[in-house]
Design a protein around this motif. Structure first.
Motif, PDB file in Angstrom:
ATOM      1  N   GLN A   7      61.089  45.596  44.649  1.00 48.99           N
ATOM      2  CA  GLN A   7      61.929  46.609  44.079  1.00 48.99           C
ATOM      3  C   GLN A   7      61.621  47.788  43.339  1.00 48.99           C
ATOM      4  O   GLN A   7      60.280  47.689  42.995  1.00 48.99           O
ATOM      5  CB  GLN A   7      62.918  45.716  43.179  1.00 48.99           C
ATOM      6  CG  GLN A   7      63.519  44.558  43.982  1.00 48.99           C
ATOM      7  CD  GLN A   7      64.574  45.048  44.867  1.00 48.99           C
ATOM      8  OE1 GLN A   7      65.274  45.796  44.975  1.00 48.99           O
ATOM      9  NE2 GLN A   7      64.421  44.147  46.316  1.00 48.99           N
ATOM     10  N   LYS A   8      62.354  48.742  42.828  1.00 50.57           N
ATOM     11  CA  LYS A   8      62.003  49.879  42.270  1.00 50.57           C
ATOM     12  C   LYS A   8      61.207  49.759  40.999  1.00 50.57           C
ATOM     13  O   LYS A   8      60.122  50.268  40.884  1.00 50.57           O
ATOM     14  CB  LYS A   8      63.228  50.946  41.933  1.00 50.57           C
ATOM     15  CG  LYS A   8      62.789  52.248  41.267  1.00 50.57           C
ATOM     16  CD  LYS A   8      64.061  52.780  41.511  1.00 50.57           C
ATOM     17  CE  LYS A   8      63.845  54.219  40.682  1.00 50.57           C
ATOM     18  NZ  LYS A   8      65.141  55.126  40.398  1.00 50.57           N
ATOM     19  N   ASP A   9      61.648  48.890  40.187  1.00 52.72           N
ATOM     20  CA  ASP A   9      61.111  48.417  38.873  1.00 52.72           C
ATOM     21  C   ASP A   9      60.286  47.401  38.563  1.00 52.72           C
ATOM     22  O   ASP A   9      60.119  46.786  37.819  1.00 52.72           O
ATOM     23  CB  ASP A   9      62.263  48.520  37.905  1.00 52.72           C
ATOM     24  CG  ASP A   9      62.743  49.707  37.759  1.00 52.72           C
ATOM     25  OD1 ASP A   9      62.307  50.894  37.938  1.00 52.72           O
ATOM     26  OD2 ASP A   9      64.240  49.742  37.297  1.00 52.72           O
ATOM     27  N   SER A  35      55.022  42.051  45.268  1.00 53.42           N
ATOM     28  CA  SER A  35      55.419  41.983  44.027  1.00 53.42           C
ATOM     29  C   SER A  35      54.912  40.793  43.190  1.00 53.42           C
ATOM     30  O   SER A  35      54.506  39.644  43.934  1.00 53.42           O
ATOM     31  CB  SER A  35      57.048  41.900  43.906  1.00 53.42           C
ATOM     32  OG  SER A  35      57.497  40.574  44.311  1.00 53.42           O
TER      33      SER A  35
END
Length: 69
Positions: A7-9, A35
């Motif tokens: 995910q982006k963050d 991640s």
């Protein structure tokens, strides 16, 4: 190489795992990126094992593709 969705963050980690082509045994450069949360799951371990068993380098992948045609 990225395994799973990032995910982006989300915080990512790079894993230095020895992965070789299953055909010619060449080593994969660069390692694996995932991640931080996903890298600790059973699903990640399952996908990594499957990836290691079926990985073909670019040369072997192209040879296989040409032979199919």
């Amino acid at each position: 190489m990225i395994i799973g969705k990032i995910q982006k963050d989300e915080k990512t980690i790079r894993l230095k795992i020895d992965i070789n082509c299953t055909s010619c045994k060449k080593k994969v450069p660069g390692g694996i990126k995932a991640s931080e949360e996903y890298s600790n799951t059973d699903d990640f371990k399952k996908k990594l094992k499957e990836f290691k068993e079926n990985y073909l380098c670019g040369i072997c992948r192209d040879k296989k593709r040409v032979n199919k045609s």
